[in-house]
Structures are given as C-alpha cells and as structure tokens.
Scaffold this active site. Sequence first.
Site, PDB file in Angstrom:
ATOM      1  N   LYS A  57      48.067  51.637  59.580  1.00  0.00           N
ATOM      2  CA  LYS A  57      47.436  50.315  59.714  1.00  0.00           C
ATOM      3  C   LYS A  57      47.988  49.612  60.946  1.00  0.00           C
ATOM      4  O   LYS A  57      49.207  49.682  61.212  1.00  0.00           O
ATOM      5  CB  LYS A  57      47.728  49.505  58.451  1.00  0.00           C
ATOM      6  CG  LYS A  57      47.038  48.155  58.353  1.00  0.00           C
ATOM      7  CD  LYS A  57      47.374  47.495  57.011  1.00  0.00           C
ATOM      8  CE  LYS A  57      46.667  46.179  56.802  1.00  0.00           C
ATOM      9  NZ  LYS A  57      46.980  45.559  55.483  1.00  0.00           N
ATOM     10  N   SER A 115      42.871  44.191  52.951  1.00  0.00           N
ATOM     11  CA  SER A 115      42.750  44.225  54.390  1.00  0.00           C
ATOM     12  C   SER A 115      42.985  45.607  55.010  1.00  0.00           C
ATOM     13  O   SER A 115      42.637  45.828  56.169  1.00  0.00           O
ATOM     14  CB  SER A 115      43.741  43.247  55.005  1.00  0.00           C
ATOM     15  OG  SER A 115      45.062  43.619  54.663  1.00  0.00           O
ATOM     16  N   SER A 160      45.929  44.321  49.255  1.00  0.00           N
ATOM     17  CA  SER A 160      45.348  44.969  50.438  1.00  0.00           C
ATOM     18  C   SER A 160      45.485  46.478  50.508  1.00  0.00           C
ATOM     19  O   SER A 160      44.876  47.103  51.372  1.00  0.00           O
ATOM     20  CB  SER A 160      45.946  44.374  51.706  1.00  0.00           C
ATOM     21  OG  SER A 160      45.258  43.197  52.018  1.00  0.00           O
TER      22      SER A 160
END
Length: 478
Positions: free
Chosen positions: A80, A155, A179
């Site tokens: 990420k 996210s 997330s």
Amino acid sequence: MDNLKGLTIKKFSEGLRDKEFSATEVTKSLFDYIDSKDKEIKAFLSLHKDDALARAGEVDAALASGEKLSSLAGVPIAIKDNMLIEGSIATGGSKILKDYKSSYDATVIAKLKENKAVFLGKTNLYEFAMGSSTENSAFQITRNPHDVSRVPGGSSGGSAAAVASDMAVAALGSDTGGSIREPASFCGVVGMKPTYGAVSRYGLMAMASSLDQIGPFGKTVEDAAILFKAIAGYDSKDATSFQTDYGDELTNPSLADIKNLTVGIPEEYFVEGLDKEVGEAIDKVIAEIKNLGLKVKPVSLPHTKYALSVYYIIMPAEVSTNLSRLDGIRYGTREAAKNLTDLYYEDKGAGFGPEVKRRIILGTFVLSAGYYEAYYAKAQKVRRLIKEDFENVFKSGVDVILTPVAPTPAFKIGEKTDNPLHMYLSDIFTIPLNLAGLPGISIPVKGRGAKLPIGFQLIGRPWREADILGLGQIYERA
Ligand code: GLN
C-alpha cells in the site's frame, strides 16, 4: 507462465523449491500480466520493475548456491502506498506527496527484505487511508476485480484488488477502522488487522496513531498467517510495538487446537441495515463452525452503537495533529507563496482532497478549547466502555467473536461519494476492534460461486491471532 492464477505463498515457495519455475520467471510473468490487467483494475500507483527483478534474481542465485531460504523468499508482494520503501515514491494517495521520495524503509519492509521478498510496486488507496472505497485517491479509482462497476473497498483497495486479481501473490495494507478487512471482504481475499502493537508502525504514514495497524492480505488464511508472522514483533522505533512469541501454531493448526474454542455471536451486529444476503452468508458460516464441533453462543457488546461516533471524534482528532506535518516545508508540495500564511492556505488548499480537509477541520474542532471536554474527552471515556464490553465477553469464557465484516457486499462506484455518512457506515462492524486494539480477520464465506464475495470477521483476544488464524485455516480446509 500460466499458473499465476491462485498462486499462493505456499504454492510459490513449493514451486520454487521443486524448480517448477524461478523467482525471475514468475516476477516477469506477473509484470506482463499487470501491464494488461491493471489498465482495467487500476490497483497499482507505481511498479518497481527493476528492483523487483533484481531481488528475484538474487533469490534465484541464492537457491542455486544451496542457501536455505524463508518461505517468503522471492514472493511477489504489493505494498500500500502509505508505507515507505527507501528510494521510491510514497504518495499516500495524495497530491500533496506526489513527488515524495522515501528516505528509509518502514520496519515491515526491512523485515520483508530480510526474508528476501520481492516488491512489485505500490498500491492505490483512498487519500491518506481516509475512506472505505478507494474512489478518492488523488490519482485513480481502483475497481473491484469481481465486478468492475463496483468499488474494491478501502482504504487498502489497491492491495486487495491486486491480490484478488492475481496481480500479486500477497500484499500489505493498513487498517485504522477497517481498511484491510472491508476491502478483503469486498474482493474475496483474506485480510487481517493484528492486535494494536503487534506490528511496528514505523514508516507507515500516520493517520490515527492509536488505531493504525499494518496487516497482511493473502489468498488464503495460511498465507496471511505466514506474512503476519514475518512482519510482527517489537521495534525500538515504535514505542507502542510489543514482542509476542508467535510460534508454529499460527501456520500449522490442527482441528484439536481450535476445537475447544468458544465462539460468541454478538446480537448488536445483526441489526437493521444488515443486508439480507450478508446475514444469510454469516448464518451459513455459523452452522459450519458448529459442525466442526465448536461451542457457539450469543453474547452482548452493549456499547457497539456508540463506536462509529466515538471513532469519528478520536480519529479526526489524531488526523488533524498527524497531518499538520504536511506543511509544505518539511513535507508536501510548496508553491511560490508570498508569506507563511499564504503558504499554509495555498499548499493545503490545493494539496488535500475534500475528505482529508473535512477530517482535519472536524479534528481541530473537537480538540479546540471549550469543545475538548464535551467531545474528545467524552469519546475517550466511551472508547473505554467499548473496550470493556469485549473484555467482559472474553472473561465469560468466549475466545473468538464472529460477526459480519461490512453490512453489504461491494457497492457501486459513485454510490456513496455524495454522502460521507453513508460511506462512514460501511465500517460499523470493523471500527470497534480498532478502538479496543483487538485482532480481527476477514475471511471469504465459501461457496458463493459467481456471486459477489462476502467476508466474515473473527475477532480474537489481544495477542491471540493464533485463535482467529487457526479457526480460519480449519474453516478454509474443511
Ligand atoms: N474507512 C474508515 C475511515 O474512513 C477506515 C479507514 C482506515 O481503516 N484506514 O476512516
């Protein structure tokens, strides 16, 4: 190479050992595949082709010389884009950091480097991890590989979508309020948020420091366990990290290890607003767990209804202080400003997206003199009650709590962007764990065929990842 589909860490390391393929071959094939597939999914913000191929080559050379390697050696992993890899860009999904080059490795990255893992590239996220859909990245919208008209969740939507579409074997995400778990549920992969403190946050862009944790995405629970074990542990650079000895029980559970666990089902998680299909899917899982011989009983977490409100006070308060470092001086873009005030206004005004601004404003408000006691201090007290709810359930002999991950399967792109509150409600079942610091995992409900994936959540006692990973692996195998 045609066996990329469903390629797990386990299969990869066996194939590597048995010389079915080399790490370089797999890495090359993956990049070819990403070049075509990611035009549609848009999971990656950057690809680290040269670095990845160099690392894969080192693994192949080490193997050829007979070196004994970890099970993560050569494994192609996606990261990420809010975690730092030295020398490469880390944007946090924000325009304000579009050119920011990391000057050091996050501890999780350093640990994966020790294991000789291969980093494919950085994945898309909702700007600074603030949202549940990965639609509001400054750069692109990531799509759900199961239905490209839908969101992958967020996210960490880029990481989840990369794993779900076989563009990566595994990935890292971060979870402040759901997330990792919500995108795992939407994309049909496994994602775990570890106990607060199990994994170092050093080198993770801080969103809300008392809630943030880095965790693994995998195609199987076993893979998530392997990756978690590699990144966990005390780190002197994160004062909230903690050493626990996670032994082999994380990855090699037997039915006997988990048969005596008692599973609690909290009534507060099966209320109005829960999609019928999700409810039915969870019922199927409960039935299967009973079939395995585990005791299942109803429990109550009475303060659950306050979790979302508490989160939307504490989280923005921490966001507003953490993001103040993006002042255009130390970090952030700097446009030509006439004076200091203009510098603040212009850079942040142009650099941050609307959701980030909303949270900074909310956070500044709840921390301001006059409102601090009424909002922030009160929220901390209720946070304590939410934590005690879980403690009471665990004290009553329950070892694992089973709940839905999200109230619905993946929603349509654009469906919730107009109303932030609708977006916030997606995390109603994941947020309480972050507030209480507990480990939680999202595991795909089996047998959904072509239907949209749905995950179920297992919540464990602090430091008992072994329970949720163990039960998850037995469910997966059964
Ligand atoms: N979706 C939640 C939020 O918007 C959680 C985000 C996260 O876990 N990083 O805050």
